[in-house]
Design a protein around this motif. Structure first.
Motif, short mmCIF file in Angstrom:
data_model
loop_
_atom_site.label_atom_id
_atom_site.label_comp_id
_atom_site.label_asym_id
_atom_site.label_seq_id
_atom_site.Cartn_x
_atom_site.Cartn_y
_atom_site.Cartn_z
N UNK A 75 42.84 45.84 35.52
CA UNK A 75 42.41 45.22 34.26
C UNK A 75 43.15 43.91 33.99
N UNK A 76 44.44 43.86 34.28
CA UNK A 76 45.21 42.64 34.07
C UNK A 76 44.67 41.49 34.93
N UNK A 77 44.43 41.77 36.21
CA UNK A 77 43.97 40.71 37.11
C UNK A 77 42.51 40.36 36.86
N UNK A 78 41.70 41.34 36.49
CA UNK A 78 40.30 41.07 36.17
C UNK A 78 40.20 40.17 34.93
N UNK A 79 41.10 40.35 33.96
CA UNK A 79 41.10 39.50 32.77
C UNK A 79 41.42 38.04 33.15
N UNK A 80 42.22 37.84 34.18
CA UNK A 80 42.58 36.48 34.63
C UNK A 80 41.54 35.91 35.57
N UNK A 82 37.72 36.84 35.84
CA UNK A 82 36.49 37.60 35.56
C UNK A 82 35.39 37.40 36.60
N UNK A 83 35.43 36.29 37.36
CA UNK A 83 34.43 36.08 38.41
C UNK A 83 34.79 36.82 39.69
N UNK A 84 35.99 37.40 39.72
CA UNK A 84 36.50 38.16 40.87
C UNK A 84 36.62 37.31 42.13
N UNK A 87 39.51 38.62 44.15
CA UNK A 87 39.42 40.02 44.55
C UNK A 87 38.76 40.08 45.93
N UNK A 88 39.33 40.86 46.83
CA UNK A 88 38.73 41.03 48.16
C UNK A 88 37.31 41.59 47.97
N UNK A 89 36.31 41.06 48.71
CA UNK A 89 34.92 41.49 48.52
C UNK A 89 34.71 43.01 48.59
#
Length: 126
Positions: A75-80, A82-84, A87-89
């Motif tokens: 949740x912390x990293x997703x908030x920073x 949001x387009x992912x 994030x590894x696919x």
């Protein structure tokens, strides 16, 4: 005598992008800095970031960081992000339970450092 911890060193051609990744995105703090070297830390995890042209071209490091709350990290990293984009696919839908009984997801950029966060379901395995 016992081993206390591991502090990985990662090589880059310059420190601007790795510092942005570790400090702005991952929430690490600089605890030591020189023109071609810095140490970043968050909680009990440290990384040494170095400028080394040769090694940076030939090594693509991967590190695993254990956590006791992978959903909070997600949740912390997703908030920073949001387009992912960082994030590894494989993990665009969130942490996965892997065959070795750990919930995991990975972040990074391009072919640079990849950090795998994991929370073991059986704490005796960690």
């Amino acid at each position: 005598m016992k081993y206390q911890s591991v502090t990985p060193g990662i090589q880059y051609t310059d420190l601007a992008q790795p510092k942005e990744f570790f400090i702005d995105f991952m929430g690490f703090k600089v605890i030591h800095e020189e023109p071609d070297f810095c140490v970043v830390q968050r909680d009990g995890v440290k990384f040494c970031l170095h400028i080394d042209e040769e090694y940076s071209k030939n090594l693509a490091p991967l590190f695993r960081i254990e956590t006791d709350d992978i959903q909070a990290v997600w949740q912390e990293l997703l908030a920073k992000d949001p387009t992912k984009s960082r994030i590894h696919p494989r993990f665009k839908d969130g942490p996965e339970l892997r065959p070795w009984s750990a919930w995991e997801f990975a972040v990074g950029w391009g072919d640079h450092v990849c950090l795998v966060f994991q929370e073991w379901t059986n704490k005796d395995q960690a």
